[in-house]
Design a protein around this motif. Structure first.
Motif, PDB file in Angstrom:
ATOM      1  N   ASN A   1     -42.211 -24.353   0.327  1.00  0.00           N
ATOM      2  CA  ASN A   1     -43.588 -24.831   0.227  1.00  0.00           C
ATOM      3  C   ASN A   1     -44.018 -25.659   1.430  1.00  0.00           C
ATOM      4  N   THR A   2     -43.073 -26.276   2.112  1.00  0.00           N
ATOM      5  CA  THR A   2     -43.434 -27.094   3.275  1.00  0.00           C
ATOM      6  C   THR A   2     -43.347 -26.312   4.583  1.00  0.00           C
ATOM      7  N   THR A   3     -42.383 -25.406   4.696  1.00  0.00           N
ATOM      8  CA  THR A   3     -42.261 -24.650   5.946  1.00  0.00           C
ATOM      9  C   THR A   3     -43.244 -23.493   6.020  1.00  0.00           C
ATOM     10  N   ASP A   4     -43.742 -23.044   4.883  1.00  0.00           N
ATOM     11  CA  ASP A   4     -44.757 -21.996   4.847  1.00  0.00           C
ATOM     12  C   ASP A   4     -45.945 -22.509   4.036  1.00  0.00           C
ATOM     13  N   TYR A   5     -46.428 -23.660   4.448  1.00  0.00           N
ATOM     14  CA  TYR A   5     -47.477 -24.367   3.700  1.00  0.00           C
ATOM     15  C   TYR A   5     -48.680 -23.464   3.446  1.00  0.00           C
ATOM     16  N   HIS A   6     -49.169 -22.803   4.478  1.00  0.00           N
ATOM     17  CA  HIS A   6     -50.423 -22.046   4.339  1.00  0.00           C
ATOM     18  C   HIS A   6     -50.306 -20.913   3.317  1.00  0.00           C
ATOM     19  N   THR A   7     -49.221 -20.155   3.382  1.00  0.00           N
ATOM     20  CA  THR A   7     -49.060 -19.029   2.453  1.00  0.00           C
ATOM     21  C   THR A   7     -48.994 -19.524   1.017  1.00  0.00           C
ATOM     22  N   ASN A   8     -48.171 -20.532   0.785  1.00  0.00           N
ATOM     23  CA  ASN A   8     -48.014 -21.047  -0.569  1.00  0.00           C
ATOM     24  C   ASN A   8     -49.244 -21.822  -1.029  1.00  0.00           C
ATOM     25  N   PHE A   9     -49.953 -22.438  -0.096  1.00  0.00           N
ATOM     26  CA  PHE A   9     -51.209 -23.112  -0.437  1.00  0.00           C
ATOM     27  C   PHE A   9     -52.226 -22.109  -0.972  1.00  0.00           C
ATOM     28  N   GLN A  10     -52.228 -20.902  -0.410  1.00  0.00           N
ATOM     29  CA  GLN A  10     -53.169 -19.874  -0.864  1.00  0.00           C
ATOM     30  C   GLN A  10     -53.001 -19.580  -2.351  1.00  0.00           C
ATOM     31  N   PHE A  11     -51.762 -19.642  -2.821  1.00  0.00           N
ATOM     32  CA  PHE A  11     -51.510 -19.428  -4.249  1.00  0.00           C
ATOM     33  C   PHE A  11     -52.297 -20.442  -5.071  1.00  0.00           C
ATOM     34  N   VAL A  12     -52.145 -21.718  -4.732  1.00  0.00           N
ATOM     35  CA  VAL A  12     -52.838 -22.788  -5.458  1.00  0.00           C
ATOM     36  C   VAL A  12     -54.350 -22.603  -5.331  1.00  0.00           C
ATOM     37  N   GLN A  13     -54.817 -22.312  -4.135  1.00  0.00           N
ATOM     38  CA  GLN A  13     -56.243 -22.147  -3.867  1.00  0.00           C
ATOM     39  C   GLN A  13     -56.843 -21.020  -4.712  1.00  0.00           C
ATOM     40  N   HIS A  14     -56.179 -19.882  -4.752  1.00  0.00           N
ATOM     41  CA  HIS A  14     -56.713 -18.746  -5.518  1.00  0.00           C
ATOM     42  C   HIS A  14     -56.646 -18.983  -7.020  1.00  0.00           C
ATOM     43  N   VAL A  15     -55.574 -19.610  -7.479  1.00  0.00           N
ATOM     44  CA  VAL A  15     -55.466 -19.882  -8.916  1.00  0.00           C
ATOM     45  C   VAL A  15     -56.569 -20.844  -9.349  1.00  0.00           C
ATOM     46  N   LEU A  16     -56.741 -21.944  -8.617  1.00  0.00           N
ATOM     47  CA  LEU A  16     -57.760 -22.927  -9.003  1.00  0.00           C
ATOM     48  C   LEU A  16     -59.178 -22.379  -8.836  1.00  0.00           C
ATOM     49  N   SER A  17     -59.383 -21.544  -7.834  1.00  0.00           N
ATOM     50  CA  SER A  17     -60.712 -20.955  -7.608  1.00  0.00           C
ATOM     51  C   SER A  17     -61.003 -19.823  -8.582  1.00  0.00           C
ATOM     52  N   MET A  18     -59.971 -19.277  -9.180  1.00  0.00           N
ATOM     53  CA  MET A  18     -60.097 -18.178 -10.138  1.00  0.00           C
ATOM     54  C   MET A  18     -60.808 -16.971  -9.523  1.00  0.00           C
ATOM     55  N   ASP A  19     -60.652 -16.798  -8.222  1.00  0.00           N
ATOM     56  CA  ASP A  19     -61.381 -15.743  -7.529  1.00  0.00           C
ATOM     57  C   ASP A  19     -60.731 -14.373  -7.622  1.00  0.00           C
ATOM     58  N   THR A  20     -59.548 -14.300  -8.236  1.00  0.00           N
ATOM     59  CA  THR A  20     -58.907 -12.995  -8.415  1.00  0.00           C
ATOM     60  C   THR A  20     -58.688 -12.683  -9.895  1.00  0.00           C
ATOM     61  N   THR A  21     -59.377 -13.413 -10.771  1.00  0.00           N
ATOM     62  CA  THR A  21     -59.316 -13.116 -12.203  1.00  0.00           C
ATOM     63  C   THR A  21     -60.260 -11.954 -12.502  1.00  0.00           C
ATOM     64  N   PHE A  22     -60.286 -11.519 -13.741  1.00  0.00           N
ATOM     65  CA  PHE A  22     -61.134 -10.389 -14.113  1.00  0.00           C
ATOM     66  C   PHE A  22     -62.590 -10.716 -13.779  1.00  0.00           C
ATOM     67  N   PRO A  23     -63.286  -9.787 -13.155  1.00  0.00           N
ATOM     68  CA  PRO A  23     -64.701 -10.020 -12.799  1.00  0.00           C
ATOM     69  C   PRO A  23     -65.546 -10.294 -14.043  1.00  0.00           C
ATOM     70  N   GLY A  24     -66.392 -11.294 -13.932  1.00  0.00           N
ATOM     71  CA  GLY A  24     -67.330 -11.614 -15.001  1.00  0.00           C
ATOM     72  C   GLY A  24     -66.725 -12.252 -16.231  1.00  0.00           C
ATOM     73  N   ASN A  25     -65.489 -12.743 -16.134  1.00  0.00           N
ATOM     74  CA  ASN A  25     -64.891 -13.354 -17.331  1.00  0.00           C
ATOM     75  C   ASN A  25     -65.602 -14.666 -17.656  1.00  0.00           C
ATOM     76  N   ALA A  26     -65.640 -14.987 -18.930  1.00  0.00           N
ATOM     77  CA  ALA A  26     -66.396 -16.150 -19.419  1.00  0.00           C
ATOM     78  C   ALA A  26     -65.729 -17.483 -19.108  1.00  0.00           C
ATOM     79  N   MET A  27     -64.546 -17.469 -18.513  1.00  0.00           N
ATOM     80  CA  MET A  27     -63.835 -18.719 -18.219  1.00  0.00           C
ATOM     81  C   MET A  27     -64.129 -19.249 -16.821  1.00  0.00           C
ATOM     82  N   MET A  28     -64.967 -18.592 -16.073  1.00  0.00           N
ATOM     83  CA  MET A  28     -65.208 -18.975 -14.675  1.00  0.00           C
ATOM     84  C   MET A  28     -65.773 -20.389 -14.515  1.00  0.00           C
ATOM     85  N   TYR A  29     -66.316 -20.960 -15.567  1.00  0.00           N
ATOM     86  CA  TYR A  29     -66.819 -22.337 -15.476  1.00  0.00           C
ATOM     87  C   TYR A  29     -65.678 -23.320 -15.200  1.00  0.00           C
ATOM     88  N   ARG A  30     -64.447 -22.895 -15.412  1.00  0.00           N
ATOM     89  CA  ARG A  30     -63.282 -23.751 -15.182  1.00  0.00           C
ATOM     90  C   ARG A  30     -62.845 -23.784 -13.716  1.00  0.00           C
TER      91      ARG A  30
END
Length: 166
Positions: free
Chosen positions: A29-58
């Protein structure tokens, strides 16, 4: 070599193995910060979840918050690593001690394992997978890794916690 010794030594080795797992994860996580950071970024942004899902307010799309959460995860992984390594050393030092002393020496191991379980079960399975819908992502779904780690840690926690070396 007695059964008691083997049981105690196995508790020491299992705790060490979780510390080693934590160390390898921290290094990654520290030597490849950017790659592993993307995981956190995408999960929290929910930008790769099912399109139009009702949970996007989270969804949380603030990059500063993403970095904060990722650094918090790394800090917790460092804490798990340190506690498990200290715990395994304490267990090793007390391999031939009376039962009460050996059981008391489990405190750092148990703390490290508990925090590990909280990170990989509560953090990844409950919060990331269920609250942020990580399970919906074909690219950023970490539930299988979190499950694997959680199952190993809970097994270690149960085995190390019990008094079965008398």
């Amino acid at each position: 070599m007695t059964t008691r010794f083997v049981i105690r030594l196995s508790k020491c080795i299992l705790t060490f193995s979780v510390g080693l797992l934590g160390l390898f994860i921290v290094i990654g996580n520290t030597t490849d910060y950017h790659t592993n950071f993307q995981f956190v970024q995408h999960v929290l942004s929910m930008d790769t979840t099912f399109p139009g899902n009702a949970m996007m307010y989270r969804a949380i799309t603030n990059d500063t918050f993403h970095h904060f959460i990722y650094l918090l995860i790394i800090f917790v992984e460092v804490l798990i690593t340190i506690l498990c390594f200290i715990g395994s050393c304490d267990l090793y030092r007390h391999l031939n001690s009376p039962s009460a002393e050996f059981h008391h020496a489990k405190r750092y191991a148990i703390a490290g394992l508990l925090i590990g379980l909280l990170l990989w079960f509560l953090g990844f399975q409950v919060i990331a997978a269920e609250w942020f819908g990580m399970w919906m992502s074909k690219t950023w779904d970490g539930t299988s890794s979190a499950t694997r780690i959680s199952l190993y840690i809970i097994s270690c926690l149960i085995f190390i916690s019990i008094k079965n070396d008398d």
